[in-house]
Scaffold this active site. Structure first.
Site, PDB file in Angstrom:
ATOM      1  N   ARG A  46       0.867  -1.180   0.000  1.00  0.00           N
ATOM      2  CA  ARG A  46       0.000   0.000   0.000  1.00  0.00           C
ATOM      3  C   ARG A  46       0.905   1.232   0.000  1.00  0.00           C
ATOM      4  O   ARG A  46       1.965   1.225   0.650  1.00  0.00           O
ATOM      5  CB  ARG A  46      -0.890   0.040   1.245  1.00  0.00           C
ATOM      6  N   GLU A 100      -2.968   7.873  -4.092  1.00  0.00           N
ATOM      7  CA  GLU A 100      -3.637   7.168  -5.186  1.00  0.00           C
ATOM      8  C   GLU A 100      -5.086   7.639  -5.401  1.00  0.00           C
ATOM      9  O   GLU A 100      -5.799   7.795  -4.406  1.00  0.00           O
ATOM     10  CB  GLU A 100      -3.658   5.691  -4.777  1.00  0.00           C
ATOM     11  N   HIS A 160      -1.424   0.224  -9.564  1.00  0.00           N
ATOM     12  CA  HIS A 160      -2.080  -0.691  -8.607  1.00  0.00           C
ATOM     13  C   HIS A 160      -2.740  -1.882  -9.326  1.00  0.00           C
ATOM     14  O   HIS A 160      -3.948  -2.086  -9.214  1.00  0.00           O
ATOM     15  CB  HIS A 160      -3.115   0.071  -7.753  1.00  0.00           C
TER      16      HIS A 160
END
Ligand code: GLV
Length: 325
Positions: free
Chosen positions: A239, A268, A286
């Site tokens: 993450r 993000e 991602h």
């Protein structure tokens, strides 16, 4: 008997959509793009179940908007830092995620990034496309040999970390790992467990596989990045919040770190423009779990969890609030 009302926040894979269409649920399915916050809060009102993804923030306001019928929130992701699990627990709402089905896809992507960085694939691609005149030479675009002894340091030796370790072993890499639950000096799955500082100081490639928790937020910061070898690479498919992005950019800029591959970003889907300007980074949006069969499995597991909870059975993959230590 009235049908159960299910809100599915994003369009799922075609196979999962077929399964949904074959159900007797009263469905409200979102689009390919995430719902706005207002849409999310209005769509979830009065539903029995919500199928969400990591782009939806599931918190007290969400549960207030949903009302008392909501029994289950099924996240189509293994990470669930987007969900306030303790709040769900207080309200008696079950939360599920999708562990296990995406380990190989995520490890494959991790390895693609490791090889890309070490053998400068993206950089070489940019070079060829630039139409710079070139001729083969012994010193041209030389990278790091991965096979036969480069050391991979895995931070977080859970299911995905182990899948990465298996691939690294097949490349004859020397694999070491740090895990908050592991015992340094121990040997797990042919991997030596070391304290974090030793993993960072001795690895040619450090790959992150920890969930985002209060204890792992900015685990890689100016201090920990400085422990890495200047000719080492960092890979993050975990993450964005696990890495202090400003400190990483600084390390990449000053040559304190040779390069990085980043699949998950702090802000993000916004990407820090400073990262875009760096030649020694490989960036993907991602997509570490974005294998075709894997995405089907993730979506179908989320639906199975909903089905089970709504029929009074235990979900296959519930999230335990106590892991949020
Ligand atoms: C993707 O990032 C996931 O957590 O499954």
């Amino acid at each position: 008997m009235t049908s159960k009302r299910i809100y599915v926040a994003r369009l799922l894979t075609e196979r999962a959509m077929d399964t949904l269409r074959g159900s007797d649920w009263d469905l409200d399915v979102g689009d390919e793009a995430p719902p706005s916050r207002d849409q999310l809060l209005s769509k979830v009102r009065g539903t029995d179940a919500a199928v969400v993804t990591l782009t939806e923030r599931i918190d007290a306001q969400f549960f207030d908007a949903a009302g008392p019928c909501l029994k289950v929130v099924a996240n189509v992701a293994v990470g669930y830092d987007n969900i306030d699990v303790e709040e769900a627990d207080r309200r008696g709402v079950t939360v599920t995620n999708t562990p296990g089905v995406l380990d190989d896809a995520t490890a494959d992507h991790t390895f693609a990034l490791i090889l890309d960085l070490a053998r400068r694939v993206t950089e070489a691609d940019r070079f060829v496309r630039s139409q710079t005149p070139w001729v083969w030479g012994p010193r041209m675009l030389v990278g790091l040999d991965i096979s036969g002894g480069a050391r991979l340091g895995i931070v977080g030796l859970g299911r995905i970390g182990r899948a990465v370790a298996r691939r690294a072993k097949a490349f004859s890499m020397d694999v070491v790992a740090y895990d908050p639950h592991g015992v340094p000096g121990d040997f797990q799955d042919d991997v030596s467990m070391l304290p974090l500082h030793e993993v960072l100081a001795t690895s040619d490639v450090v790959s992150l596989h920890v969930p985002l928790l209060p204890s792992t937020h900015h685990l890689m910061n100016a201090e920990t990045l400085a422990k890495m070898k200047p000719d080492a690479y960092l890979v993050n498919v975990a993450r964005g919040g696990v890495v202090d992005e400003s400190a990483l950019i600084q390390a990449l800029r000053t040559g304190a770190l040779r390069g990085a591959a980043i699949d998950t970003f702090e802000g993000e889907p916004q990407v820090n423009p400073e990262l875009l300007g760096l030649d020694n980074v490989v960036l993907t949006p991602h997509i570490a779990s974005a294998g075709d069969r894997t995405r089907d499995r993730m979506c179908l597991l989320a639906l199975e969890n909903v089905e089970r909870v709504l029929s009074g059975q235990a979900p296959v993959t519930p999230v335990a609030p106590r892991v949020l230590a």
